[in-house]
Scaffold this active site. Structure first.
Site, short mmCIF file in Angstrom:
data_model
loop_
_atom_site.label_atom_id
_atom_site.label_comp_id
_atom_site.label_asym_id
_atom_site.label_seq_id
_atom_site.Cartn_x
_atom_site.Cartn_y
_atom_site.Cartn_z
N TYR A 11 -21.77 -28.05 91.69
CA TYR A 11 -22.59 -27.88 92.90
C TYR A 11 -22.86 -29.23 93.59
O TYR A 11 -22.46 -29.43 94.76
CB TYR A 11 -23.89 -27.18 92.50
CG TYR A 11 -24.98 -27.20 93.53
CD1 TYR A 11 -24.72 -26.91 94.87
CD2 TYR A 11 -26.30 -27.48 93.16
CE1 TYR A 11 -25.74 -26.91 95.81
CE2 TYR A 11 -27.32 -27.48 94.09
CZ TYR A 11 -27.04 -27.20 95.41
OH TYR A 11 -28.05 -27.21 96.34
N ASP A 31 -12.67 -32.86 86.31
CA ASP A 31 -13.60 -31.76 85.99
C ASP A 31 -12.89 -30.83 85.01
O ASP A 31 -11.69 -30.59 85.13
CB ASP A 31 -13.95 -31.00 87.28
CG ASP A 31 -15.22 -30.18 87.15
OD1 ASP A 31 -16.16 -30.44 87.94
OD2 ASP A 31 -15.29 -29.29 86.30
N GLY A 36 -17.81 -25.91 86.89
CA GLY A 36 -17.34 -26.04 88.27
C GLY A 36 -16.31 -25.00 88.65
O GLY A 36 -15.90 -24.16 87.83
N PHE A 73 -21.17 -36.97 87.73
CA PHE A 73 -22.01 -35.77 87.88
C PHE A 73 -21.85 -34.82 86.70
O PHE A 73 -22.74 -33.99 86.47
CB PHE A 73 -21.59 -35.00 89.15
CG PHE A 73 -21.80 -35.76 90.42
CD1 PHE A 73 -23.03 -35.76 91.05
CD2 PHE A 73 -20.75 -36.46 91.01
CE1 PHE A 73 -23.23 -36.45 92.23
CE2 PHE A 73 -20.94 -37.15 92.20
CZ PHE A 73 -22.18 -37.16 92.80
N TYR A 141 -32.55 -31.96 77.52
CA TYR A 141 -31.82 -32.33 78.74
C TYR A 141 -32.31 -33.67 79.27
O TYR A 141 -31.51 -34.61 79.46
CB TYR A 141 -32.01 -31.23 79.80
CG TYR A 141 -31.59 -31.65 81.18
CD1 TYR A 141 -30.30 -32.10 81.43
CD2 TYR A 141 -32.50 -31.61 82.24
CE1 TYR A 141 -29.92 -32.52 82.70
CE2 TYR A 141 -32.13 -32.02 83.51
CZ TYR A 141 -30.85 -32.47 83.73
OH TYR A 141 -30.49 -32.89 84.98
N PHE A 169 -34.83 -35.17 91.90
CA PHE A 169 -35.83 -34.13 91.69
C PHE A 169 -35.05 -32.80 91.88
O PHE A 169 -33.97 -32.69 91.32
CB PHE A 169 -37.06 -34.40 92.58
CG PHE A 169 -37.91 -35.50 91.92
CD1 PHE A 169 -37.38 -36.79 91.74
CD2 PHE A 169 -39.16 -35.23 91.41
CE1 PHE A 169 -38.11 -37.78 91.08
CE2 PHE A 169 -39.90 -36.22 90.75
CZ PHE A 169 -39.38 -37.48 90.58
N ILE A 205 -41.24 -15.17 88.08
CA ILE A 205 -42.07 -16.38 88.15
C ILE A 205 -42.40 -16.76 86.71
O ILE A 205 -43.09 -16.01 86.01
CB ILE A 205 -43.38 -16.11 88.92
CG1 ILE A 205 -43.07 -15.65 90.35
CG2 ILE A 205 -44.27 -17.35 88.92
CD1 ILE A 205 -44.30 -15.27 91.17
N ARG A 276 -41.61 -20.79 80.89
CA ARG A 276 -40.30 -21.10 80.32
C ARG A 276 -40.47 -22.39 79.51
O ARG A 276 -40.97 -23.38 80.06
CB ARG A 276 -39.32 -21.30 81.48
CG ARG A 276 -37.88 -21.48 81.09
CD ARG A 276 -36.96 -21.51 82.30
NE ARG A 276 -37.11 -22.74 83.08
CZ ARG A 276 -36.38 -23.04 84.15
NH1 ARG A 276 -35.46 -22.19 84.58
NH2 ARG A 276 -36.56 -24.16 84.80
N GLY A 278 -40.33 -25.99 78.00
CA GLY A 278 -39.76 -27.26 78.45
C GLY A 278 -40.09 -27.63 79.89
O GLY A 278 -39.69 -28.69 80.36
N1 UDP Z 1 -38.43 -20.79 87.98
C1 UDP Z 1 -38.98 -19.51 88.11
N2 UDP Z 1 -38.13 -18.45 88.19
C2 UDP Z 1 -36.77 -18.58 88.17
C3 UDP Z 1 -36.22 -19.87 88.04
C4 UDP Z 1 -37.09 -20.94 87.94
O1 UDP Z 1 -40.21 -19.35 88.15
O2 UDP Z 1 -36.03 -17.57 88.26
C5 UDP Z 1 -39.32 -21.95 87.94
C6 UDP Z 1 -39.10 -22.86 86.77
O3 UDP Z 1 -39.88 -22.46 85.66
C7 UDP Z 1 -39.53 -24.21 87.34
C8 UDP Z 1 -39.17 -24.11 88.82
O4 UDP Z 1 -39.06 -22.70 89.09
O5 UDP Z 1 -40.93 -24.35 87.24
C9 UDP Z 1 -37.85 -24.79 89.17
O6 UDP Z 1 -36.90 -24.37 88.24
P1 UDP Z 1 -35.34 -24.66 88.40
O7 UDP Z 1 -34.66 -24.01 87.23
O8 UDP Z 1 -34.90 -24.24 89.77
O9 UDP Z 1 -35.22 -26.23 88.36
P2 UDP Z 1 -35.73 -27.30 87.24
O10 UDP Z 1 -37.05 -27.81 87.76
O11 UDP Z 1 -35.83 -26.62 85.91
O12 UDP Z 1 -34.67 -28.35 87.28
#
Ligand code: UDP
Length: 323
Positions: A11, A31, A36, A73, A141, A169, A205, A276, A278
């Site tokens: 991506y 790659d 990818g 990447f 990670y 970010f 969420i 989730r 972590g």
């Molecule tokens: N998240 C969520 N529902 C989803 C995917 C992600 O609530 O289907 C939340 C996740 O827990 C985090 C934020 O959205 O707090 C961003 O998650 P993402 O996986 O997009 O990126 P990360 O911050 O993990 O790199």
């Protein structure tokens, strides 16, 4: 400049390759296509299918490309998966990545540009996060990316291999041609847009009891084109070291879903789930150093433009890439 790009079919890599080529650089993409897609590689680039674990192939490919710079990447980049399978992260992101740094050193590459992450910080003591924030990752990670940053620091000191490590970010959005297609999608924005496309009934969420105003996690979303611009600037002489890349604005999961509703004009069902593992509650960048030292100026800083570009791409490519 001749640039060797690992993960150029992924991506973020695919869009950086497109921007490099638009700027007149000569690009070789390396790659293994596990994450990818072959059709995400701009046809103006030379493509090498190979695995970073294959030391000889990496060495031959870097040398053969005549690379003056390397952009790295290729990596596994899912927080949740890293909590279940840490070995995969240390092997691919650290051990296999080391073959690439060695190859770059041996080929006399001038600049190594590394995709690092805000996950190297863990839950910050101070928000917005500057590069001076202590790095205490809370998932494998982030730990694997921090280990790689440290390797780069030693290689610069002991071998003179210069580097720029960009701590992303949350990358989001798309270019006109290339976008986000993971075979197993875990990221928030594409998952929410999949509901708008009618491909999923609802989105999730993860966690509503965080210490944030609406109880959901806050992230700083950055447009993929702005991210690509930072990579271009990183190639310029005199640019070196660690840089945060974000917009300095945090959006909660609920706010992201609302923005997706506004952009798509559809009501999207979201169900509340447990946290989730972590996930830090709030990650927002202070990217003043990138603005000052790289001359970086994000052009699509608002969430609405970021989501709109993603929505345009997903509508045109509802099934993602064909392969
Ligand atoms: N998240 C969520 N529902 C989803 C995917 C992600 O609530 O289907 C939340 C996740 O827990 C985090 C934020 O959205 O707090 C961003 O998650 P993402 O996986 O997009 O990126 P990360 O911050 O993990 O790199």
């Amino acid at each position: 400049m001749k640039v060797f790009v690992t993960g150029g079919a992924g991506y973020i890599g695919s869009i950086c390759v497109e921007e490099l080529l638009n700027a007149g650089h000569e690009v070789t993409v390396f790659d293994n296509l596990t994450e990818g897609h072959r059709s995400a590689v701009d046809e103006r680039a030379t493509f090498v299918e190979g695995c970073l674990g294959d030391r000889q192939r990496v060495q031959d490919s870097v040398r053969g490309s005549g690379a003056e710079a390397v952009m790295h990447f290729a990596a596994n980049a899912l927080v949740g998966e890293s909590m279940q399978n840490p070995g995969k992260y240390f092997r691919n992101n650290v051990a296999h990545g080391l073959n690439l740094v060695d190859a770059a050193k041996e080929a006399g590459v001038r600049k190594f540009v590394f995709s690092s992450t805000c996950a190297t910080y863990g839950p910050p003591e101070t928000v917005p996060i500057t590069e001076a924030e202590p790095q205490k990752p809370i998932n494998p990670y982030g730990e694997s990316k921090l280990m790689f940053e440290r390797i780069l620091r030693w290689y610069r000191e002991l071998h003179g291999l210069d580097f720029v490590a960009l701590r992303y970010f949350n990358a989001a959005g798309a270019s006109v041609r290339f976008g986000e297609h993971h075979r197993i999608e875990t990221h928030l924005i594409p998952n929410v847009l999949a509901v708008a496309l009618g491909q999923r009934e609802q989105c999730e969420i993860y966690g509503t009891d965080y210490p944030t105003p609406d109880g959901t996690c806050i992230r700083d979303y950055i447009h993929i084109i702005d991210l690509a611009q930072a990579h271009m600037l990183a190639l310029e002489p005199g640019r070196s070291g660690f840089f945060n890349l974000g917009n300095g604005e945090g959006y909660s999961v609920r706010e992201v879903i609302q923005t997706c509703e506004a952009v798509t004009g559809r009501t999207l069902t979201a169900i509340e789930q447990p946290r989730r593992p972590g996930d830090p509650p709030r990650l927002v960048a202070d990217a003043a150093k990138a603005r000052r030292e790289l001359g970086w100026q994000p052009r699509f800083a608002d969430l609405q433009s970021i989501v709109s570009s993603a929505w345009d791409w997903h509508r045109r490519h509802p099934e993602g890439y064909p392969d």
